[in-house]
Scaffold this active site. Structure first.
Site: not given
Length: 135
Positions: A11, A85, A89
Site C-alpha cells: 500500500c 498503490c 507497483c
C-alpha cells in the site's frame, strides 16, 4: 527455487492495510508462507490505530516497520497484493497480482478501522486457502 509461497502486501504508506494483512498472514500461515509488506511512499511508523485494532484480535504488529517497495521484492514474490498503490507497483511476468479495494485506515478512529481489519482477515484467510489447499 523454494516451494514455499511468498506474498508481498503493498500500500502507499505501508503503515495500515498492508501491515495488518502481513500480520494476519504471518499469524495464520505459521511459517508456511513467506510474508512481506512494503509501500511506494512509506510512512515513518505503523499507524497506531492499526496496531491497536490488531492487538484486539491477539496479533502483535508493534515491531513492524514501514519499508520501501523494491522491484526485487515484487520479482521474488508468488503473489503481490496491492491496496491502493496505483501504478507504483512494478509488474513482472509469472507473478500473480491482486488488488484489494479497501478503505485506508489513515486518520480514522478504532471504530472505523475494525471493519477494515475484519475485511482484511477474511481476504487473507481466502488467500491462504488458495496458497495452501488442504485438498
Amino acid at each position: 527455487m523454494s516451494d514455499t509461497p511468498s506474498v508481498l502486501f503493498v500500500c502507499v504508506h505501508n503503515a495500515g492495510r498492508s501491515q495488518m494483512a502481513a500480520g494476519f498472514l504471518t499469524h495464520l500461515a505459521a511459517g508456511r508462507v513467506v510474508v512481506r509488506s512494503a509501500g511506494s511512499m512509506p510512512a515513518e511508523k505503523v499507524n497506531p490505530v492499526a496496531v491497536a485494532a490488531m492487538a484486539e484480535v491477539g496479533i502483535d504488529i508493534t515491531t513492524a516497520v514501514p519499508k520501501i517497495l523494491t522491484a526485487d521484492a515484487v520479482e521474488t514474490s508468488t503473489v503481490v497484493i496491492t491496496m491502493g498503490c496505483g501504478d507504483a507497483c512494478p509488474v513482472f511476468p509469472g507473478i500473480r497480482y491482486q488488488d484489494w479495494n479497501l478503505d485506508d485506515p489513515a486518520g480514522q478512529g478504532i471504530d472505523a478501522v475494525r471493519p477494515i481489519r475484519d475485511a482484511i482477515r477474511a481476504r487473507v484467510e481466502k488467500l491462504l486457502d488458495e496458497l495452501l489447499p488442504t485438498g
